[in-house]
Design an enzyme around this catalytic site. Structure first.
Site, PDB file in Angstrom:
ATOM      1  N   HIS A  46     -18.410   7.527 -20.412  1.00  0.00           N
ATOM      2  CA  HIS A  46     -17.099   8.129 -20.648  1.00  0.00           C
ATOM      3  C   HIS A  46     -16.433   8.503 -19.327  1.00  0.00           C
ATOM      4  O   HIS A  46     -16.879   9.406 -18.634  1.00  0.00           O
ATOM      5  CB  HIS A  46     -17.184   9.376 -21.541  1.00  0.00           C
ATOM      6  N   HIS A  98     -10.161   7.317 -22.526  1.00  0.00           N
ATOM      7  CA  HIS A  98     -11.424   6.700 -22.073  1.00  0.00           C
ATOM      8  C   HIS A  98     -10.970   5.423 -21.369  1.00  0.00           C
ATOM      9  O   HIS A  98     -10.320   4.577 -22.004  1.00  0.00           O
ATOM     10  CB  HIS A  98     -12.323   6.405 -23.284  1.00  0.00           C
ATOM     11  N   HIS A 100      -9.883   2.100 -20.080  1.00  0.00           N
ATOM     12  CA  HIS A 100      -9.938   0.780 -20.719  1.00  0.00           C
ATOM     13  C   HIS A 100      -8.949  -0.154 -20.048  1.00  0.00           C
ATOM     14  O   HIS A 100      -7.887   0.267 -19.583  1.00  0.00           O
ATOM     15  CB  HIS A 100      -9.664   0.871 -22.220  1.00  0.00           C
TER      16      HIS A 100
HETATM   17  P1  AMP Z   1      -3.546   2.748 -24.352  1.00  0.00           P
HETATM   18  O1  AMP Z   1      -2.149   3.003 -24.832  1.00  0.00           O
HETATM   19  O2  AMP Z   1      -3.587   1.991 -23.055  1.00  0.00           O
HETATM   20  O3  AMP Z   1      -4.384   4.005 -24.331  1.00  0.00           O
HETATM   21  O4  AMP Z   1      -4.179   1.745 -25.387  1.00  0.00           O
HETATM   22  C1  AMP Z   1      -4.978   2.120 -26.454  1.00  0.00           C
HETATM   23  C2  AMP Z   1      -5.196   0.864 -27.255  1.00  0.00           C
HETATM   24  O5  AMP Z   1      -6.292   1.078 -28.121  1.00  0.00           O
HETATM   25  C3  AMP Z   1      -3.998   0.465 -28.140  1.00  0.00           C
HETATM   26  O6  AMP Z   1      -3.582  -0.835 -27.789  1.00  0.00           O
HETATM   27  C4  AMP Z   1      -4.577   0.547 -29.564  1.00  0.00           C
HETATM   28  O7  AMP Z   1      -4.054  -0.469 -30.402  1.00  0.00           O
HETATM   29  C5  AMP Z   1      -6.053   0.387 -29.311  1.00  0.00           C
HETATM   30  N1  AMP Z   1      -6.931   0.978 -30.316  1.00  0.00           N
HETATM   31  C6  AMP Z   1      -6.877   2.221 -30.842  1.00  0.00           C
HETATM   32  N2  AMP Z   1      -7.882   2.430 -31.713  1.00  0.00           N
HETATM   33  C7  AMP Z   1      -8.591   1.274 -31.753  1.00  0.00           C
HETATM   34  C8  AMP Z   1      -9.752   0.844 -32.460  1.00  0.00           C
HETATM   35  N3  AMP Z   1     -10.385   1.654 -33.328  1.00  0.00           N
HETATM   36  N4  AMP Z   1     -10.208  -0.410 -32.264  1.00  0.00           N
HETATM   37  C9  AMP Z   1      -9.571  -1.237 -31.402  1.00  0.00           C
HETATM   38  N5  AMP Z   1      -8.479  -0.884 -30.691  1.00  0.00           N
HETATM   39  C10 AMP Z   1      -7.991   0.355 -30.868  1.00  0.00           C
HETATM   40 ZN    ZN Z   2     -15.259   8.093 -24.230  1.00  0.00          ZN
END
Ligand code: AMP
Ligand code: ZN
Length: 113
Positions: A46, A98, A100
């Site tokens: 994390h 987190h 990504h």
């Molecule tokens: P960000 O706005 O960069 O924080 O992107 C978060 C991303 O996570 C968004 O594109 C969401 O569609 C995606 N997201 C949220 N929950 C999930 C999930 N359970 N599984 C896959 N993607 C997710």
């Molecule tokens: Zn996390």
């Protein structure tokens, strides 16, 4: 972290469409894809955002980049091209705290700002 959705996905406690995983990173399909191929790459550990990678060494940074390329190959966009981005904080539009990386491809992507 028990209350972090991406930690829970990494641990397999929340279902996801995983594309690739290794000891340090997990790649899975974004639930709300913005392109024909839209994959998220997360560290298992994390880390809230890119601002918080001070504990990483050069080797781990390089492993992350190599992992991203392997994901691009896996979903067959390495040759056609793709975009990698990470949103940081409120102005960056980061919704999930987190770290990504979005991998977007599978079509000619529009300009972004
Ligand atoms: P960000 O706005 O960069 O924080 O992107 C978060 C991303 O996570 C968004 O594109 C969401 O569609 C995606 N997201 C949220 N929950 C999930 C999930 N359970 N599984 C896959 N993607 C997710
Ligand atoms: Zn996390």
């Amino acid at each position: 972290m028990d209350d972090c959705i991406f930690c829970r996905i990494a641990a397999g406690h929340i279902p996801s469409q995983k594309v690739l995983e290794d000891e340090h990173f997990v790649a899975f399909r974004d639930i709300n894809p913005k392109a024909p191929q839209h994959i998220l790459v997360i560290p298992r550990e994390h880390i809230p955002s890119l601002n918080d990678i001070d504990g990483w060494g050069a080797a781990q940074g390089h492993e992350l980049l190599r992992f991203i390329v392997r994901v691009a190959e896996q979903v067959d966009v390495a040759a056609s091209g793709y975009r990698v981005l990470t949103n940081v904080g409120p102005d960056g539009g980061q919704e999930i705290p987190h770290l990504h990386f979005h991998i977007l491809g599978g079509e000619k992507l529009g300009d972004f700002r």
